[in-house]
Design a protein around this motif. Sequence first.
Motif, PDB file in Angstrom:
ATOM      1  N   LEU A   1      38.588  19.545  35.765  1.00  0.00           N
ATOM      2  CA  LEU A   1      37.187  19.949  35.640  1.00  0.00           C
ATOM      3  C   LEU A   1      36.364  19.339  36.772  1.00  0.00           C
ATOM      4  CD1 LEU A   1      34.819  21.337  34.170  1.00  0.00           C
ATOM      5  CD2 LEU A   1      34.614  19.268  32.780  1.00  0.00           C
ATOM      6  N   THR A   2      36.561  18.075  37.039  1.00  0.00           N
ATOM      7  CA  THR A   2      35.831  17.399  38.116  1.00  0.00           C
ATOM      8  C   THR A   2      36.110  18.067  39.458  1.00  0.00           C
ATOM      9  OG1 THR A   2      35.952  15.319  36.906  1.00  0.00           O
ATOM     10  CG2 THR A   2      35.447  15.170  39.248  1.00  0.00           C
ATOM     11  N   SER A   3      37.382  18.360  39.709  1.00  0.00           N
ATOM     12  CA  SER A   3      37.762  19.021  40.963  1.00  0.00           C
ATOM     13  C   SER A   3      37.145  20.404  41.066  1.00  0.00           C
ATOM     14  CB  SER A   3      39.280  19.129  41.068  1.00  0.00           C
ATOM     15  OG  SER A   3      39.863  17.851  41.111  1.00  0.00           O
ATOM     16  N   CYS A   4      37.168  21.136  39.967  1.00  0.00           N
ATOM     17  CA  CYS A   4      36.585  22.476  39.948  1.00  0.00           C
ATOM     18  C   CYS A   4      35.089  22.426  40.231  1.00  0.00           C
ATOM     19  CB  CYS A   4      36.856  23.135  38.599  1.00  0.00           C
ATOM     20  SG  CYS A   4      36.096  24.756  38.409  1.00  0.00           S
ATOM     21  N   LEU A   5      34.394  21.526  39.556  1.00  0.00           N
ATOM     22  CA  LEU A   5      32.947  21.433  39.739  1.00  0.00           C
ATOM     23  C   LEU A   5      32.588  21.022  41.164  1.00  0.00           C
ATOM     24  CD1 LEU A   5      31.821  19.856  36.348  1.00  0.00           C
ATOM     25  CD2 LEU A   5      31.572  22.233  37.106  1.00  0.00           C
TER      26      LEU A   5
ATOM     27  N   ALA B   1      29.393  32.920  25.147  1.00  0.00           N
ATOM     28  CA  ALA B   1      30.637  33.121  24.413  1.00  0.00           C
ATOM     29  C   ALA B   1      31.178  34.510  24.712  1.00  0.00           C
ATOM     30  CB  ALA B   1      30.382  32.958  22.920  1.00  0.00           C
ATOM     31  N   ILE B   2      32.475  34.577  25.011  1.00  0.00           N
ATOM     32  CA  ILE B   2      33.096  35.877  25.295  1.00  0.00           C
ATOM     33  C   ILE B   2      34.389  36.006  24.496  1.00  0.00           C
ATOM     34  CG2 ILE B   2      32.087  36.018  27.607  1.00  0.00           C
ATOM     35  CD1 ILE B   2      34.947  35.388  28.682  1.00  0.00           C
ATOM     36  N   ASP B   3      34.869  37.252  24.392  1.00  0.00           N
ATOM     37  CA  ASP B   3      36.152  37.526  23.754  1.00  0.00           C
ATOM     38  C   ASP B   3      37.145  37.947  24.842  1.00  0.00           C
ATOM     39  OD1 ASP B   3      35.327  40.095  24.420  1.00  0.00           O
ATOM     40  OD2 ASP B   3      35.008  40.715  22.344  1.00  0.00           O
ATOM     41  N   TYR B   4      38.355  38.292  24.431  1.00  0.00           N
ATOM     42  CA  TYR B   4      39.381  38.653  25.415  1.00  0.00           C
ATOM     43  C   TYR B   4      39.035  39.888  26.242  1.00  0.00           C
ATOM     44  CZ  TYR B   4      42.529  34.961  24.004  1.00  0.00           C
ATOM     45  OH  TYR B   4      43.086  33.725  23.777  1.00  0.00           O
ATOM     46  N   PRO B   5      38.483  40.952  25.642  1.00  0.00           N
ATOM     47  CA  PRO B   5      38.093  42.092  26.485  1.00  0.00           C
ATOM     48  C   PRO B   5      37.044  41.707  27.545  1.00  0.00           C
ATOM     49  CG  PRO B   5      38.250  42.801  24.215  1.00  0.00           C
ATOM     50  CD  PRO B   5      38.385  41.296  24.219  1.00  0.00           C
ATOM     51  N   ALA B   6      36.122  40.824  27.187  1.00  0.00           N
ATOM     52  CA  ALA B   6      35.122  40.365  28.157  1.00  0.00           C
ATOM     53  C   ALA B   6      35.769  39.513  29.245  1.00  0.00           C
ATOM     54  CB  ALA B   6      34.019  39.594  27.454  1.00  0.00           C
ATOM     55  N   PHE B   7      36.823  38.779  28.894  1.00  0.00           N
ATOM     56  CA  PHE B   7      37.573  38.003  29.874  1.00  0.00           C
ATOM     57  C   PHE B   7      38.164  38.944  30.925  1.00  0.00           C
ATOM     58  CE2 PHE B   7      41.272  34.654  30.136  1.00  0.00           C
ATOM     59  CZ  PHE B   7      41.119  34.562  31.495  1.00  0.00           C
ATOM     60  N   VAL B   8      38.720  40.051  30.489  1.00  0.00           N
ATOM     61  CA  VAL B   8      39.269  41.040  31.415  1.00  0.00           C
ATOM     62  C   VAL B   8      38.158  41.587  32.311  1.00  0.00           C
ATOM     63  CG1 VAL B   8      40.385  43.286  31.604  1.00  0.00           C
ATOM     64  CG2 VAL B   8      41.180  41.641  29.898  1.00  0.00           C
ATOM     65  N   GLU B   9      37.016  41.898  31.732  1.00  0.00           N
ATOM     66  CA  GLU B   9      35.876  42.405  32.505  1.00  0.00           C
ATOM     67  C   GLU B   9      35.433  41.389  33.558  1.00  0.00           C
ATOM     68  OE1 GLU B   9      34.385  45.408  32.583  1.00  0.00           O
ATOM     69  OE2 GLU B   9      35.920  46.094  31.185  1.00  0.00           O
ATOM     70  N   LEU B  10      35.381  40.110  33.178  1.00  0.00           N
ATOM     71  CA  LEU B  10      35.016  39.066  34.149  1.00  0.00           C
ATOM     72  C   LEU B  10      36.008  39.027  35.301  1.00  0.00           C
ATOM     73  CD1 LEU B  10      33.932  35.973  32.012  1.00  0.00           C
ATOM     74  CD2 LEU B  10      32.488  37.382  33.482  1.00  0.00           C
ATOM     75  N   SER B  11      37.281  39.148  34.974  1.00  0.00           N
ATOM     76  CA  SER B  11      38.328  39.108  35.998  1.00  0.00           C
ATOM     77  C   SER B  11      38.163  40.236  37.011  1.00  0.00           C
ATOM     78  CB  SER B  11      39.713  39.213  35.346  1.00  0.00           C
ATOM     79  OG  SER B  11      39.920  38.128  34.480  1.00  0.00           O
ATOM     80  N   ILE B  12      37.669  41.363  36.553  1.00  0.00           N
ATOM     81  CA  ILE B  12      37.432  42.506  37.439  1.00  0.00           C
ATOM     82  C   ILE B  12      36.141  42.324  38.232  1.00  0.00           C
ATOM     83  CG2 ILE B  12      36.940  44.985  37.466  1.00  0.00           C
ATOM     84  CD1 ILE B  12      38.772  45.146  34.945  1.00  0.00           C
ATOM     85  N   HIS B  13      35.142  41.715  37.584  1.00  0.00           N
ATOM     86  CA  HIS B  13      33.824  41.551  38.201  1.00  0.00           C
ATOM     87  C   HIS B  13      33.861  40.615  39.422  1.00  0.00           C
ATOM     88  CE1 HIS B  13      29.472  41.034  38.489  1.00  0.00           C
ATOM     89  NE2 HIS B  13      29.688  39.733  38.523  1.00  0.00           N
ATOM     90  N   TYR B  14      34.617  39.539  39.319  1.00  0.00           N
ATOM     91  CA  TYR B  14      34.680  38.558  40.413  1.00  0.00           C
ATOM     92  C   TYR B  14      35.742  38.951  41.426  1.00  0.00           C
ATOM     93  CZ  TYR B  14      31.378  35.713  37.921  1.00  0.00           C
ATOM     94  OH  TYR B  14      30.230  35.260  37.308  1.00  0.00           O
ATOM     95  N   ASP B  15      35.512  38.572  42.688  1.00  0.00           N
ATOM     96  CA  ASP B  15      36.440  38.926  43.766  1.00  0.00           C
ATOM     97  C   ASP B  15      37.810  38.259  43.585  1.00  0.00           C
ATOM     98  OD1 ASP B  15      34.505  40.478  45.208  1.00  0.00           O
ATOM     99  OD2 ASP B  15      33.613  38.592  45.909  1.00  0.00           O
ATOM    100  N   LYS B  16      37.795  37.029  43.108  1.00  0.00           N
ATOM    101  CA  LYS B  16      39.032  36.268  42.918  1.00  0.00           C
ATOM    102  C   LYS B  16      38.985  35.583  41.565  1.00  0.00           C
ATOM    103  CE  LYS B  16      39.412  33.171  46.009  1.00  0.00           C
ATOM    104  NZ  LYS B  16      39.622  32.179  47.043  1.00  0.00           N
ATOM    105  N   VAL B  17      40.167  35.278  41.025  1.00  0.00           N
ATOM    106  CA  VAL B  17      40.298  34.468  39.829  1.00  0.00           C
ATOM    107  C   VAL B  17      41.181  33.284  40.194  1.00  0.00           C
ATOM    108  CG1 VAL B  17      41.113  34.353  37.443  1.00  0.00           C
ATOM    109  CG2 VAL B  17      40.048  36.457  38.291  1.00  0.00           C
ATOM    110  N   ASN B  18      40.677  32.086  39.948  1.00  0.00           N
ATOM    111  CA  ASN B  18      41.416  30.873  40.248  1.00  0.00           C
ATOM    112  C   ASN B  18      41.687  30.144  38.935  1.00  0.00           C
ATOM    113  OD1 ASN B  18      42.617  28.706  41.503  1.00  0.00           O
ATOM    114  ND2 ASN B  18      40.684  27.729  42.043  1.00  0.00           N
ATOM    115  N   SER B  19      42.943  30.162  38.501  1.00  0.00           N
ATOM    116  CA  SER B  19      43.333  29.434  37.300  1.00  0.00           C
ATOM    117  C   SER B  19      43.748  28.033  37.709  1.00  0.00           C
ATOM    118  CB  SER B  19      44.493  30.135  36.596  1.00  0.00           C
ATOM    119  OG  SER B  19      44.085  31.384  36.119  1.00  0.00           O
ATOM    120  N   TRP B  20      43.092  27.062  37.132  1.00  0.00           N
ATOM    121  CA  TRP B  20      43.377  25.661  37.442  1.00  0.00           C
ATOM    122  C   TRP B  20      44.545  25.182  36.599  1.00  0.00           C
ATOM    123  CZ3 TRP B  20      40.662  22.580  41.023  1.00  0.00           C
ATOM    124  CH2 TRP B  20      39.646  23.240  41.687  1.00  0.00           C
ATOM    125  N   LEU B  21      45.741  25.457  37.085  1.00  0.00           N
ATOM    126  CA  LEU B  21      46.954  25.095  36.358  1.00  0.00           C
ATOM    127  C   LEU B  21      47.232  23.651  36.613  1.00  0.00           C
ATOM    128  CD1 LEU B  21      49.030  28.231  37.310  1.00  0.00           C
ATOM    129  CD2 LEU B  21      47.740  27.854  35.215  1.00  0.00           C
TER     130      LEU B  21
END
Length: 97
Positions: free
Chosen positions: A17-21, A77-97
């Motif tokens: 979280l610290t690195s992301c912020l 607050a979002i649900d899974y369908p909104a998560f998919v919409e967000l993924s499409i809305h932004y140019d990139k998705v970065n999962s902090w694994l």
Amino acid sequence: MSTLHVLSHSPFGDDRLTSCLRVIGANDALLLTGDAVYALQPGTVPCDALNARHPTLFVLAEDAWARALDIPDTAKAIDYPAFVELSIHYDKVNSWL
């Protein structure tokens, strides 16, 4: 270029979280899922860090509710369908694994 940053690990176990912020940009957003929703606990260092940085913040509602956490007004607050919409809305998705 905008990025959706997705965190799923507890903010109390490491410093993702610290690195992301540190790198999140003005056009970026942060989505808390899984144990990352524990960052919403008022009065904690992770919550204070979120409040200090004021990112565009989304929370997977199902994960917050499963952990009996309230979702603050500063997050959406979002649900899974909104998560998919967000993924499409932004140019990139970065999962902090």
